[in-house]
Design a protein around this motif. Structure first.
Motif, PDB file in Angstrom:
ATOM      1  N   VAL A  28     -34.089  31.843  10.262  1.00  0.00           N
ATOM      2  CA  VAL A  28     -33.030  30.835  10.267  1.00  0.00           C
ATOM      3  C   VAL A  28     -31.699  31.475   9.879  1.00  0.00           C
ATOM      4  O   VAL A  28     -30.674  31.245  10.526  1.00  0.00           O
ATOM      5  CB  VAL A  28     -33.382  29.671   9.307  1.00  0.00           C
ATOM      6  CG1 VAL A  28     -32.212  28.713   9.151  1.00  0.00           C
ATOM      7  CG2 VAL A  28     -34.619  28.936   9.802  1.00  0.00           C
ATOM      8  N   VAL A  29     -31.710  32.295   8.848  1.00  0.00           N
ATOM      9  CA  VAL A  29     -30.491  32.979   8.408  1.00  0.00           C
ATOM     10  C   VAL A  29     -29.977  33.904   9.501  1.00  0.00           C
ATOM     11  O   VAL A  29     -28.778  33.961   9.780  1.00  0.00           O
ATOM     12  CB  VAL A  29     -30.752  33.754   7.095  1.00  0.00           C
ATOM     13  CG1 VAL A  29     -29.567  34.634   6.734  1.00  0.00           C
ATOM     14  CG2 VAL A  29     -31.060  32.773   5.962  1.00  0.00           C
ATOM     15  N   GLU A  30     -30.885  34.628  10.154  1.00  0.00           N
ATOM     16  CA  GLU A  30     -30.483  35.541  11.228  1.00  0.00           C
ATOM     17  C   GLU A  30     -29.843  34.765  12.375  1.00  0.00           C
ATOM     18  O   GLU A  30     -28.790  35.167  12.894  1.00  0.00           O
ATOM     19  CB  GLU A  30     -31.690  36.325  11.733  1.00  0.00           C
ATOM     20  CG  GLU A  30     -31.335  37.338  12.816  1.00  0.00           C
ATOM     21  CD  GLU A  30     -32.538  38.145  13.250  1.00  0.00           C
ATOM     22  OE1 GLU A  30     -32.406  39.376  13.322  1.00  0.00           O
ATOM     23  OE2 GLU A  30     -33.606  37.538  13.517  1.00  0.00           O
TER      24      GLU A  30
ATOM     25  N   ARG B 196     -25.680  25.059   2.688  1.00  0.00           N
ATOM     26  CA  ARG B 196     -24.273  24.729   2.433  1.00  0.00           C
ATOM     27  C   ARG B 196     -23.598  25.872   1.669  1.00  0.00           C
ATOM     28  O   ARG B 196     -22.488  26.291   2.003  1.00  0.00           O
ATOM     29  CB  ARG B 196     -24.162  23.413   1.656  1.00  0.00           C
ATOM     30  CG  ARG B 196     -22.718  22.977   1.475  1.00  0.00           C
ATOM     31  CD  ARG B 196     -22.593  21.608   0.859  1.00  0.00           C
ATOM     32  NE  ARG B 196     -23.155  21.636  -0.494  1.00  0.00           N
ATOM     33  CZ  ARG B 196     -23.726  20.617  -1.083  1.00  0.00           C
ATOM     34  NH1 ARG B 196     -23.854  19.470  -0.467  1.00  0.00           N
ATOM     35  NH2 ARG B 196     -24.188  20.721  -2.306  1.00  0.00           N
ATOM     36  N   THR B 197     -24.292  26.393   0.669  1.00  0.00           N
ATOM     37  CA  THR B 197     -23.752  27.525  -0.090  1.00  0.00           C
ATOM     38  C   THR B 197     -23.608  28.747   0.811  1.00  0.00           C
ATOM     39  O   THR B 197     -22.606  29.462   0.742  1.00  0.00           O
ATOM     40  CB  THR B 197     -24.662  27.849  -1.292  1.00  0.00           C
ATOM     41  OG1 THR B 197     -24.697  26.706  -2.147  1.00  0.00           O
ATOM     42  CG2 THR B 197     -24.165  29.046  -2.065  1.00  0.00           C
ATOM     43  N   ALA B 198     -24.585  28.983   1.659  1.00  0.00           N
ATOM     44  CA  ALA B 198     -24.532  30.134   2.578  1.00  0.00           C
ATOM     45  C   ALA B 198     -23.340  30.017   3.522  1.00  0.00           C
ATOM     46  O   ALA B 198     -22.625  30.992   3.742  1.00  0.00           O
ATOM     47  CB  ALA B 198     -25.832  30.245   3.360  1.00  0.00           C
ATOM     48  N   ARG B 199     -23.121  28.820   4.080  1.00  0.00           N
ATOM     49  CA  ARG B 199     -21.979  28.636   4.993  1.00  0.00           C
ATOM     50  C   ARG B 199     -20.658  28.872   4.269  1.00  0.00           C
ATOM     51  O   ARG B 199     -19.742  29.477   4.812  1.00  0.00           O
ATOM     52  CB  ARG B 199     -22.000  27.236   5.598  1.00  0.00           C
ATOM     53  CG  ARG B 199     -22.938  27.087   6.771  1.00  0.00           C
ATOM     54  CD  ARG B 199     -22.708  25.773   7.526  1.00  0.00           C
ATOM     55  NE  ARG B 199     -22.885  24.598   6.689  1.00  0.00           N
ATOM     56  CZ  ARG B 199     -24.051  23.987   6.461  1.00  0.00           C
ATOM     57  NH1 ARG B 199     -25.146  24.446   7.034  1.00  0.00           N
ATOM     58  NH2 ARG B 199     -24.122  22.933   5.694  1.00  0.00           N
TER      59      ARG B 199
ATOM     60  N   ALA C 175     -41.188  34.012   3.924  1.00  0.00           N
ATOM     61  CA  ALA C 175     -39.889  34.690   3.844  1.00  0.00           C
ATOM     62  C   ALA C 175     -39.371  35.012   5.232  1.00  0.00           C
ATOM     63  O   ALA C 175     -38.173  34.841   5.513  1.00  0.00           O
ATOM     64  CB  ALA C 175     -40.018  35.960   3.012  1.00  0.00           C
ATOM     65  N   ALA C 176     -40.239  35.453   6.121  1.00  0.00           N
ATOM     66  CA  ALA C 176     -39.825  35.776   7.487  1.00  0.00           C
ATOM     67  C   ALA C 176     -39.317  34.533   8.214  1.00  0.00           C
ATOM     68  O   ALA C 176     -38.320  34.595   8.934  1.00  0.00           O
ATOM     69  CB  ALA C 176     -40.982  36.412   8.253  1.00  0.00           C
ATOM     70  N   ARG C 177     -39.978  33.393   8.015  1.00  0.00           N
ATOM     71  CA  ARG C 177     -39.506  32.139   8.639  1.00  0.00           C
ATOM     72  C   ARG C 177     -38.105  31.787   8.136  1.00  0.00           C
ATOM     73  O   ARG C 177     -37.221  31.439   8.915  1.00  0.00           O
ATOM     74  CB  ARG C 177     -40.479  30.997   8.347  1.00  0.00           C
ATOM     75  CG  ARG C 177     -41.703  30.987   9.229  1.00  0.00           C
ATOM     76  CD  ARG C 177     -42.490  29.684   9.105  1.00  0.00           C
ATOM     77  NE  ARG C 177     -42.890  29.369   7.742  1.00  0.00           N
ATOM     78  CZ  ARG C 177     -43.985  29.841   7.145  1.00  0.00           C
ATOM     79  NH1 ARG C 177     -44.801  30.649   7.807  1.00  0.00           N
ATOM     80  NH2 ARG C 177     -44.279  29.491   5.912  1.00  0.00           N
ATOM     81  N   ALA C 178     -37.905  31.880   6.834  1.00  0.00           N
ATOM     82  CA  ALA C 178     -36.586  31.568   6.267  1.00  0.00           C
ATOM     83  C   ALA C 178     -35.536  32.552   6.764  1.00  0.00           C
ATOM     84  O   ALA C 178     -34.404  32.158   7.084  1.00  0.00           O
ATOM     85  CB  ALA C 178     -36.664  31.587   4.747  1.00  0.00           C
ATOM     86  N   ASP C 179     -35.889  33.826   6.859  1.00  0.00           N
ATOM     87  CA  ASP C 179     -34.933  34.827   7.306  1.00  0.00           C
ATOM     88  C   ASP C 179     -34.586  34.669   8.782  1.00  0.00           C
ATOM     89  O   ASP C 179     -33.473  35.014   9.201  1.00  0.00           O
ATOM     90  CB  ASP C 179     -35.453  36.239   7.018  1.00  0.00           C
ATOM     91  CG  ASP C 179     -35.364  36.582   5.538  1.00  0.00           C
ATOM     92  OD1 ASP C 179     -34.601  35.926   4.811  1.00  0.00           O
ATOM     93  OD2 ASP C 179     -36.071  37.515   5.100  1.00  0.00           O
TER      94      ASP C 179
END
Length: 176
Positions: free
Chosen positions: A65-67, A12-15, A59-63
């Motif tokens: 999702v961000v990507e 939510r913060t990222a969006r 970290a790669a899994r989380a990134d």
């Protein structure tokens, strides 16, 4: 802190932050062009280092999702690639996540000084005073070393102390 770090709250913060973040580099590029400050810019991104393979994989899994959601690229560097790129790093690191798009400024203080010089060249004035002394509610008044300054609007850039000042002015913002 733990509650705010929950995946749904982080997303939510990222969006909410994405539109502001998307404009940060283009806005600074325009200012840096006018301020002749590009010698301070480095477009080599940054590395996040990890000591263990499970940490790097998480970290790669989380990134990923961000990507996918925000189109922010990254690359996973294993131990060998990290060692080749950064031979001075020692200590048995498992690898790194390279974020290639962020801009790094070699001297933020110099950048601020060049922006201030640009501001003066374009008709502004730099004065010294205690921002916590701001009073009023439009017009605002601040007593600076050079004398009192009055303005219809004020921009508060006090980081974690902004809430202290804004509270005295009758404003409540969800600042942390």
């Amino acid at each position: 802190y733990a509650a705010a770090s929950a995946p749904e709250k982080v997303m939510r913060t990222a969006r909410a932050s994405a539109p502001l973040i998307a404009r940060a580099v283009p806005e600074h590029e325009a200012l840096s062009q006018r301020a002749d400050a590009f010698h301070l810019w480095h477009r080599d991104g940054y590395l996040r280092l990890f000591r263990t393979d499970p940490q790097l994989e998480a970290a790669a899994r989380a990134d990923r999702v961000v990507e996918e959601r925000f189109d922010i690229p990254f690359a996973v560097w294993d131990r060998a690639k990290l060692g080749a790129a950064e031979p001075h790093l020692t200590g048995g690191l498992a690898g790194a996540v390279h974020m290639p798009t962020p801009v790094r400024i070699s001297d933020p203080g110099d950048l601020g000084a060049l922006y201030a010089d640009l501001f003066v060249r374009e008709g502004g004035a730099v004065m010294t005073g205690d921002a916590m002394g701001l009073s009023g509610n439009g017009p605002f008044t601040l007593v600076a070393d050079e004398g009192a300054v009055e303005a219809r609007e004020a921009v508060v850039c006090l980081g974690p102390w902004a809430g202290d000042l804004l509270g005295r002015l009758g404003q409540r913002l969800p600042l942390r």
